[in-house]
Design an enzyme around this catalytic site. Structure first.
Site, PDB file in Angstrom:
ATOM      1  N   THR A 257       0.767  -1.178  -0.085  1.00  0.00           N
ATOM      2  CA  THR A 257      -0.032  -0.007   0.076  1.00  0.00           C
ATOM      3  C   THR A 257       0.688   1.165  -0.123  1.00  0.00           C
ATOM      4  O   THR A 257       1.794   1.238   0.689  1.00  0.00           O
ATOM      5  CB  THR A 257      -0.946   0.228   1.237  1.00  0.00           C
ATOM      6  OG1 THR A 257      -1.946  -1.300   1.193  1.00  0.00           O
ATOM      7  CG2 THR A 257      -1.748   1.247   1.384  1.00  0.00           C
ATOM      8  N   PHE A 259       1.378   5.238   0.587  1.00  0.00           N
ATOM      9  CA  PHE A 259       0.695   6.345   1.187  1.00  0.00           C
ATOM     10  C   PHE A 259       1.119   7.802   0.925  1.00  0.00           C
ATOM     11  O   PHE A 259       2.255   7.675   0.704  1.00  0.00           O
ATOM     12  CB  PHE A 259       0.762   6.189   2.766  1.00  0.00           C
ATOM     13  CG  PHE A 259       0.263   5.117   3.518  1.00  0.00           C
ATOM     14  CD1 PHE A 259      -1.118   5.105   4.151  1.00  0.00           C
ATOM     15  CD2 PHE A 259       1.017   3.816   3.290  1.00  0.00           C
ATOM     16  CE1 PHE A 259      -1.738   4.017   4.793  1.00  0.00           C
ATOM     17  CE2 PHE A 259       0.320   2.705   3.835  1.00  0.00           C
ATOM     18  CZ  PHE A 259      -1.061   2.638   4.682  1.00  0.00           C
TER      19      PHE A 259
END
Length: 357
Positions: A257, A259
């Site tokens: 992921t 960010f």
């Protein structure tokens, strides 16, 4: 054996004393830097400078310590020294134990104050209001794609992206007992359930799956209710005193992921940067081709391109584009100027150092 270890331990003690002295020397210089910044109004946190330092550590490292381990140590040194100038507050999508919290510490180190927020919207609001100097929000997952709410909010916020963090997503199945006795349901964020769907189908196809606000919230629920299992990361398991039934249950072993670090700071060039844009094309034949042609004409490489509905009900779309380089780089600046002239809507979301991982 003790006779052989004694001189080695004495040598380590001597080296430790030198390290301690050097760290405090660095801290005193950092305090002087803080005084200069206070006089000139310069920001305490400079992501481009810290990225250059961390890359330099890896480039100069002769071993045997690994680059990642040394960069972790250096990040904490910089974080501790920065806190002597001013302690920074960072908002993140909570509760405690989420990957968002992990991303905060991987960007800023642990010498920061953290503000847990219940939603991505709240992270933006807290940062826009100045309650936090920075916010950390998920942008995209390598398996499930873009985080739509983050993209929508980036479109209209006055904040800019000043950094990015890429986290390896390693999901574990967690319970209060460390086994599945008496468990009737598995809870997690909807994306985590999707990222572990094949594993869950193969191993616990008959158990109910409950989508909750975050994996950390799932871990908290599993702590309080032993009929529930949670899918969450190691940090959440430790924080909520859960046992691991099975680690690394994500279907994609390379799942990550990404960010974004948001705030009012505009990062300067670091030498290895990315620029994020939001665009809309005019309703003309070949308009998208002309937009992208501006990048190619100036030798600017595009690393991401995706569309998202404009939510106007008229089948209009915004395009989110990442390119290599900083907006201040000559070739990128020329390409962006041309892009802006050809676009119906144009916004630079931020230029920032590329994540080290």
């Amino acid at each position: 054996m003790n006779d052989k270890l004694k001189p080695l331990r004495e040598k380590i003690d001597s080296i430790d004393a030198q390290i301690l002295d050097l760290l405090n020397q660095r801290a005193r210089v950092a305090q002087e830097v803080g005084h200069v910044k206070a006089e000139t109004g310069a920001p305490v946190f400079r992501p481009e400078r810290e990225a250059q330092v961390l890359r330099g550590v890896a480039e100069r490292n002769p071993g045997p310590m690994g680059n990642a381990e040394l960069q972790t140590i250096w990040r904490e040194i910089m974080s501790a020294c920065r806190s002597l100038e001013k302690r920074v507050t960072v908002a993140f999508l909570g509760p405690a134990g989420t990957y968002s919290e992990q991303a905060v510490y991987e960007q800023f180190g642990t010498a920061v104050d953290v503000l847990s927020c219940a939603s991505i919207d709240e992270v933006f609001r807290a940062t826009e209001a100045g309650t936090a100097e920075f916010g950390v929000v998920p942008v995209e997952n390598s398996t499930e794609g873009a985080i739509g709410r983050t993209l929508d909010l980036l479109l209209h916020t006055p904040l800019t992206i000043s950094g990015e963090v890429s986290i390896a997503v390693r999901h574990s199945l967690l319970t209060g007992s460390g086994n599945m006795d008496g468990v009737t349901a598995i809870c997690a964020h909807a994306q985590a359930l999707a990222q572990c769907q094949i594993w869950l189908n193969n191993n616990y196809p008959d158990l109910e799956r409950i989508a909750v606000s975050s994996n950390a919230e799932a871990a908290r629920m599993a702590r309080d209710n032993h009929t529930l299992a949670a899918i969450a990361g190691e940090r959440a398991g430790v924080r909520y005193s859960l046992g691991t039934v099975k680690a690394n249950i994500q279907d994609d072993p390379h799942n990550r992921t990404r960010f974004a670090v948001i705030g009012s700071l505009q990062a300067g060039p670091s030498g290895e940067d990315r620029t994020s844009l939001a665009l809309a094309a005019p309703h003309k034949a070949g308009s998208i081709y002309r937009l992208l042609g501006s990048l190619a004409q100036h030798g600017v490489s595009m690393t991401r391109f995706e569309s998202r509905p404009a939510r106007t009900g008229t089948w209009e779309y915004y395009f989110y584009v990442d390119v290599q380089g900083h907006a201040q780089d000559e070739s990128v600046a020329r390409a962006l100027a041309e892009l802006q002239g050809n676009a119906a809507f144009f916004k630079v979301l931020g230029s920032y150092p590329v994540s080290l991982t």
